[in-house]
Motif scaffolding. Structure first.
Motif, PDB file in Angstrom:
ATOM      1  N   THR A  43     -90.290  11.976  34.758  1.00  0.00           N
ATOM      2  CA  THR A  43     -91.566  11.676  35.144  1.00  0.00           C
ATOM      3  C   THR A  43     -91.681  10.594  36.266  1.00  0.00           C
ATOM      4  O   THR A  43     -92.036  10.455  37.035  1.00  0.00           O
ATOM      5  CB  THR A  43     -92.589  11.450  34.197  1.00  0.00           C
ATOM      6  OG1 THR A  43     -92.566  12.749  33.369  1.00  0.00           O
ATOM      7  CG2 THR A  43     -93.869  11.333  34.601  1.00  0.00           C
ATOM      8  N   LEU A  47     -92.565  10.589  39.873  1.00  0.00           N
ATOM      9  CA  LEU A  47     -93.862   9.963  40.629  1.00  0.00           C
ATOM     10  C   LEU A  47     -93.226   9.071  41.557  1.00  0.00           C
ATOM     11  O   LEU A  47     -94.013   8.824  42.612  1.00  0.00           O
ATOM     12  CB  LEU A  47     -94.749   9.203  39.504  1.00  0.00           C
ATOM     13  CG  LEU A  47     -95.084  10.343  38.349  1.00  0.00           C
ATOM     14  CD1 LEU A  47     -95.763   9.607  37.274  1.00  0.00           C
ATOM     15  CD2 LEU A  47     -95.987  11.370  39.366  1.00  0.00           C
ATOM     16  N   ARG A  61    -101.314   7.455  46.283  1.00  0.00           N
ATOM     17  CA  ARG A  61    -101.510   8.064  44.958  1.00  0.00           C
ATOM     18  C   ARG A  61    -103.236   8.021  44.790  1.00  0.00           C
ATOM     19  O   ARG A  61    -103.807   8.517  44.036  1.00  0.00           O
ATOM     20  CB  ARG A  61    -100.899   7.547  43.616  1.00  0.00           C
ATOM     21  CG  ARG A  61    -101.265   6.062  43.587  1.00  0.00           C
ATOM     22  CD  ARG A  61    -100.091   5.335  42.468  1.00  0.00           C
ATOM     23  NE  ARG A  61     -98.914   4.810  42.774  1.00  0.00           N
ATOM     24  CZ  ARG A  61     -98.339   4.189  41.996  1.00  0.00           C
ATOM     25  NH1 ARG A  61     -98.768   3.906  40.763  1.00  0.00           N
ATOM     26  NH2 ARG A  61     -97.061   3.796  42.381  1.00  0.00           N
ATOM     27  N   ILE A  69     -98.782  19.955  37.343  1.00  0.00           N
ATOM     28  CA  ILE A  69     -97.586  19.596  36.524  1.00  0.00           C
ATOM     29  C   ILE A  69     -96.907  20.675  35.588  1.00  0.00           C
ATOM     30  O   ILE A  69     -97.810  21.293  34.809  1.00  0.00           O
ATOM     31  CB  ILE A  69     -98.026  18.474  35.327  1.00  0.00           C
ATOM     32  CG1 ILE A  69     -98.557  17.286  36.653  1.00  0.00           C
ATOM     33  CG2 ILE A  69     -96.923  18.014  34.689  1.00  0.00           C
ATOM     34  CD1 ILE A  69     -99.073  16.123  35.700  1.00  0.00           C
ATOM     35  N   ASN A  81     -97.552  12.266  29.785  1.00  0.00           N
ATOM     36  CA  ASN A  81     -99.141  11.840  30.058  1.00  0.00           C
ATOM     37  C   ASN A  81     -99.119   9.958  30.027  1.00  0.00           C
ATOM     38  O   ASN A  81     -99.705   9.485  30.860  1.00  0.00           O
ATOM     39  CB  ASN A  81    -100.055  12.305  28.998  1.00  0.00           C
ATOM     40  CG  ASN A  81    -101.078  13.442  29.703  1.00  0.00           C
ATOM     41  OD1 ASN A  81    -100.963  13.430  30.735  1.00  0.00           O
ATOM     42  ND2 ASN A  81    -101.267  14.154  28.673  1.00  0.00           N
ATOM     43  N   TRP A  84     -97.687   9.169  33.481  1.00  0.00           N
ATOM     44  CA  TRP A  84     -98.735   9.551  34.402  1.00  0.00           C
ATOM     45  C   TRP A  84    -100.004   8.599  34.369  1.00  0.00           C
ATOM     46  O   TRP A  84    -100.487   8.264  35.335  1.00  0.00           O
ATOM     47  CB  TRP A  84     -99.373  11.022  34.056  1.00  0.00           C
ATOM     48  CG  TRP A  84    -100.456  11.451  34.972  1.00  0.00           C
ATOM     49  CD1 TRP A  84    -101.760  11.303  34.763  1.00  0.00           C
ATOM     50  CD2 TRP A  84    -100.301  11.912  36.224  1.00  0.00           C
ATOM     51  NE1 TRP A  84    -102.420  11.871  35.619  1.00  0.00           N
ATOM     52  CE2 TRP A  84    -101.772  12.160  36.739  1.00  0.00           C
ATOM     53  CE3 TRP A  84     -99.124  12.281  37.071  1.00  0.00           C
ATOM     54  CZ2 TRP A  84    -101.933  12.770  38.088  1.00  0.00           C
ATOM     55  CZ3 TRP A  84     -99.380  12.894  38.319  1.00  0.00           C
ATOM     56  CH2 TRP A  84    -100.607  13.036  38.781  1.00  0.00           C
ATOM     57  N   TRP A  87     -99.398   5.464  36.075  1.00  0.00           N
ATOM     58  CA  TRP A  87     -99.239   5.491  37.536  1.00  0.00           C
ATOM     59  C   TRP A  87    -100.528   5.696  38.123  1.00  0.00           C
ATOM     60  O   TRP A  87    -100.646   5.355  39.289  1.00  0.00           O
ATOM     61  CB  TRP A  87     -98.241   6.714  37.575  1.00  0.00           C
ATOM     62  CG  TRP A  87     -98.039   7.056  39.079  1.00  0.00           C
ATOM     63  CD1 TRP A  87     -97.004   6.141  40.013  1.00  0.00           C
ATOM     64  CD2 TRP A  87     -98.321   8.120  39.895  1.00  0.00           C
ATOM     65  NE1 TRP A  87     -96.934   6.834  40.894  1.00  0.00           N
ATOM     66  CE2 TRP A  87     -97.799   7.888  41.083  1.00  0.00           C
ATOM     67  CE3 TRP A  87     -99.227   9.088  39.609  1.00  0.00           C
ATOM     68  CZ2 TRP A  87     -97.924   8.946  42.083  1.00  0.00           C
ATOM     69  CZ3 TRP A  87     -99.389   9.979  40.617  1.00  0.00           C
ATOM     70  CH2 TRP A  87     -98.904   9.854  41.863  1.00  0.00           C
ATOM     71  N   ARG A  96    -106.230  17.976  37.533  1.00  0.00           N
ATOM     72  CA  ARG A  96    -105.126  18.368  37.431  1.00  0.00           C
ATOM     73  C   ARG A  96    -104.923  19.600  36.222  1.00  0.00           C
ATOM     74  O   ARG A  96    -105.985  19.830  35.596  1.00  0.00           O
ATOM     75  CB  ARG A  96    -104.542  17.068  36.629  1.00  0.00           C
ATOM     76  CG  ARG A  96    -103.244  17.017  36.310  1.00  0.00           C
ATOM     77  CD  ARG A  96    -102.762  15.644  35.473  1.00  0.00           C
ATOM     78  NE  ARG A  96    -102.445  16.097  34.096  1.00  0.00           N
ATOM     79  CZ  ARG A  96    -102.063  15.536  33.276  1.00  0.00           C
ATOM     80  NH1 ARG A  96    -101.564  14.172  33.502  1.00  0.00           N
ATOM     81  NH2 ARG A  96    -101.592  15.967  32.092  1.00  0.00           N
ATOM     82  N   THR A  98    -101.920  21.321  33.923  1.00  0.00           N
ATOM     83  CA  THR A  98    -100.280  20.899  33.294  1.00  0.00           C
ATOM     84  C   THR A  98    -100.034  22.175  32.448  1.00  0.00           C
ATOM     85  O   THR A  98    -100.914  22.649  31.486  1.00  0.00           O
ATOM     86  CB  THR A  98    -100.321  19.763  32.452  1.00  0.00           C
ATOM     87  OG1 THR A  98    -100.665  18.594  33.168  1.00  0.00           O
ATOM     88  CG2 THR A  98     -98.942  19.867  31.922  1.00  0.00           C
ATOM     89  N   VAL A 112     -93.868  18.179  39.734  1.00  0.00           N
ATOM     90  CA  VAL A 112     -95.005  17.912  39.913  1.00  0.00           C
ATOM     91  C   VAL A 112     -95.364  18.273  41.263  1.00  0.00           C
ATOM     92  O   VAL A 112     -94.630  17.901  42.417  1.00  0.00           O
ATOM     93  CB  VAL A 112     -95.297  16.291  39.897  1.00  0.00           C
ATOM     94  CG1 VAL A 112     -96.880  16.029  40.420  1.00  0.00           C
ATOM     95  CG2 VAL A 112     -95.061  15.947  38.410  1.00  0.00           C
TER      96      VAL A 112
END
Length: 119
Positions: A43, A47, A61, A69, A81, A84, A87, A96, A98, A112
């Motif tokens: 991850t 990212l 971002r 995701i 998570n 995430w 970030w 979002r 997932t 992603v």
């Protein structure tokens, strides 16, 4: 009226970035290499790659509109998570989704896909 579409880092299969007017679409980002590591490591790498592509497209971002995701195993949801959430800028969480998915190769644990704005 003609709308401008710009494709960046184009291969025969896909473009890594497509810009249409002020919207940026990134292709799915995954970790590289057969020994890609656990979901936390992957991850972070994914990212970081998203950051690089967004910058190349003139975005960042804080301008992400949506994120999709894909996790190989939904049990990795909490670990992914944590990365995430550290970030995403405060107050800039995108819409979002997932889901659990069979990814392109066995070592891939997370993918992603991002849509962002330039302005």
């Amino acid at each position: 009226m003609t709308t401008q579409i710009e494709r960046i880092d184009v291969t025969p299969r896909m473009s890594k970035i497509v810009r249409h007017e002020n919207i940026v679409y990134l292709c799915g980002q995954t970790a590289k290499g057969a020994a890609a590591g656990d979901v936390v490591h992957q991850t972070h790498e994914v990212l970081s790659r998203v950051d690089t592509l967004l910058a190349k497209a003139g975005s960042d971002r804080s301008r992400i509109l949506t994120a999709m995701i894909f996790l190989r195993n939904i049990r990795d949801f909490a670990a992914m998570n944590e990365v995430w959430e550290s970030w995403v800028p405060a107050g800039a969480a995108p819409a979002r989704t997932t889901v659990q998915a069979h990814l392109a190769s066995e070592e891939l644990l997370v993918e992603v896909t991002i849509t962002a704005t330039i302005s």
